[in-house]
Design a protein around this motif. Structure first.
Motif, mmCIF file in Angstrom:
data_model
loop_
_atom_site.group_PDB
_atom_site.id
_atom_site.type_symbol
_atom_site.label_atom_id
_atom_site.label_comp_id
_atom_site.label_asym_id
_atom_site.label_seq_id
_atom_site.Cartn_x
_atom_site.Cartn_y
_atom_site.Cartn_z
ATOM 1 N N ARG A 121 3.920 -10.925 0.945
ATOM 2 C CA ARG A 121 2.955 -9.929 0.479
ATOM 3 C C ARG A 121 3.686 -8.953 -0.451
ATOM 4 N N ASP A 122 2.984 -8.441 -1.429
ATOM 5 C CA ASP A 122 3.540 -7.496 -2.410
ATOM 6 C C ASP A 122 4.646 -8.091 -3.265
ATOM 7 N N THR A 123 4.695 -9.410 -3.356
ATOM 8 C CA THR A 123 5.725 -10.072 -4.155
ATOM 9 C C THR A 123 5.084 -11.174 -4.984
ATOM 10 N N GLY A 124 5.542 -11.328 -6.210
ATOM 11 C CA GLY A 124 5.043 -12.418 -7.055
ATOM 12 C C GLY A 124 3.537 -12.369 -7.205
ATOM 13 N N ARG A 125 2.899 -13.512 -6.953
ATOM 14 C CA ARG A 125 1.444 -13.615 -7.132
ATOM 15 C C ARG A 125 0.673 -13.475 -5.829
ATOM 16 N N SER A 126 1.344 -13.092 -4.757
ATOM 17 C CA SER A 126 0.650 -12.875 -3.489
ATOM 18 C C SER A 126 -0.081 -11.545 -3.504
ATOM 19 N N VAL A 127 -0.865 -11.324 -2.455
ATOM 20 C CA VAL A 127 -1.654 -10.101 -2.332
ATOM 21 C C VAL A 127 -0.772 -8.867 -2.527
ATOM 22 N N THR A 128 -1.319 -7.836 -3.141
ATOM 23 C CA THR A 128 -0.574 -6.594 -3.339
ATOM 24 C C THR A 128 -1.335 -5.430 -2.725
ATOM 25 N N TYR A 129 -0.581 -4.405 -2.446
ATOM 26 C CA TYR A 129 -1.127 -3.192 -1.849
ATOM 27 C C TYR A 129 -0.762 -2.015 -2.732
ATOM 28 N N GLU A 130 -1.453 -0.917 -2.531
ATOM 29 C CA GLU A 130 -1.143 0.293 -3.278
ATOM 30 C C GLU A 130 0.311 0.684 -3.013
ATOM 31 N N PRO A 131 1.073 1.008 -4.066
ATOM 32 C CA PRO A 131 2.482 1.385 -3.865
ATOM 33 C C PRO A 131 2.619 2.495 -2.823
ATOM 34 N N GLY A 132 3.557 2.299 -1.921
ATOM 35 C CA GLY A 132 3.812 3.287 -0.876
ATOM 36 C C GLY A 132 2.874 3.210 0.306
ATOM 37 N N ARG A 133 1.916 2.296 0.261
ATOM 38 C CA ARG A 133 0.941 2.173 1.341
ATOM 39 C C ARG A 133 0.759 0.709 1.780
ATOM 40 N N PRO A 134 1.854 0.061 2.167
ATOM 41 C CA PRO A 134 1.681 -1.328 2.609
ATOM 42 C C PRO A 134 0.840 -1.364 3.875
ATOM 43 N N GLY A 135 -0.076 -2.290 3.902
ATOM 44 C CA GLY A 135 -0.946 -2.430 5.067
ATOM 45 C C GLY A 135 -0.431 -3.489 6.022
ATOM 46 N N TYR A 136 0.876 -3.576 6.166
ATOM 47 C CA TYR A 136 1.464 -4.635 6.985
ATOM 48 C C TYR A 136 2.841 -4.217 7.484
#
Length: 165
Positions: free
Chosen positions: A60-75
Motif C-alpha cells: 500500500r502507498d507504493t507504486g501503483r497500489s492503493v494510496t492514502y493521504e500523506p501522513g494519514r495511512p489507514g493501515y
C-alpha cells in the motif's frame, strides 16, 4: 509487462507474476519505501526459468497500489502482512517461499508466525550502509548483476520491461 491488480483486504494492490503458476511459488517482499520494481525483471526471470512461480507486488502507498493521504495511512504493518496473504490468495497459491528484504524481511517473519501453513520457506535480509566507517564498501543487493534488457522468461507470458513489452 503483465501487471495485475489484486483486491486484498478491501484494497487494490499492484502485482506482477513471472513463470508458470503450477511451479512452486516465491513471494518477493521489499521494504516499505520501495516498489515491486526493486526486484529486477532479470532476477525474477532467473527464478522463473529455474522452475519457480515468482510474484512481486507493491505494498500500500507504493507504486501503483492503493494510496492514502500523506501522513494519514489507514493501515498498520499487520495489514501489510495480511495483504501478502491476500496476494497469494489472488493467485490461488496455497503456500509459497517468502523472500523479504528490509521491512519485507520482518513481514516474512510475521507471516511465518501468523500464517505458518502458507510458508514453504523464508529468507530475510537487511541491507544498510554504515555512515560511521567511510572505508566500507557500499552494499548492493544484486544477485547476478544488472539486467538492463532482460529477455522474456521462458515458458511465461511475462516479459521484462525494455524487452519490447
Amino acid at each position: 509487462m503483465t501487471e495485475r491488480m489484486i483486491e486484498a483486504n478491501r484494497v487494490e494492490l499492484c502485482t506482477e507474476p513471472f513463470g508458470d503458476s503450477t511451479d512452486p511459488a516465491i513471494l518477493l517482499l521489499q521494504g516499505v519505501g520501495a516498489s515491486m520494481l526493486w526486484w529486477e525483471d532479470g532476477f525474477c526471470c532467473l527464478l522463473a526459468d529455474a522452475g519457480r512461480f515468482v510474484i512481486r507486488s507493491d505494498h500500500r502507498d507504493t507504486g501503483r497500489s492503493v494510496t492514502y493521504e500523506p501522513g494519514r495511512p489507514g493501515y498498520t504493518g499487520t495489514d501489510l502482512v495480511a495483504d501478502a496473504v491476500g496476494v497469494l490468495d489472488g493467485y490461488d497459491v496455497p503456500a509459497a517461499h517468502v523472500v523479504g528484504v528490509s521491512a519485507g524481511g520482518a513481514f516474512a517473519q510475521l507471516l511465518a508466525l501468523d500464517f505458518p501453513a502458507i510458508m514453504l520457506g523464508q529468507s530475510r535480509s537487511s541491507i544498510y550502509r554504515s555512515i560511521e566507517k567511510g572505508d566500507l564498501p557500499i552494499p548492493v543487493f544484486k544477485i547476478a548483476g544488472r539486467y538492463p534488457d532482460p529477455p522474456p522468461c521462458r515458458g511465461s507470458a511475462s516479459r521484462g520491461r525494455g524487452s519490447g513489452s
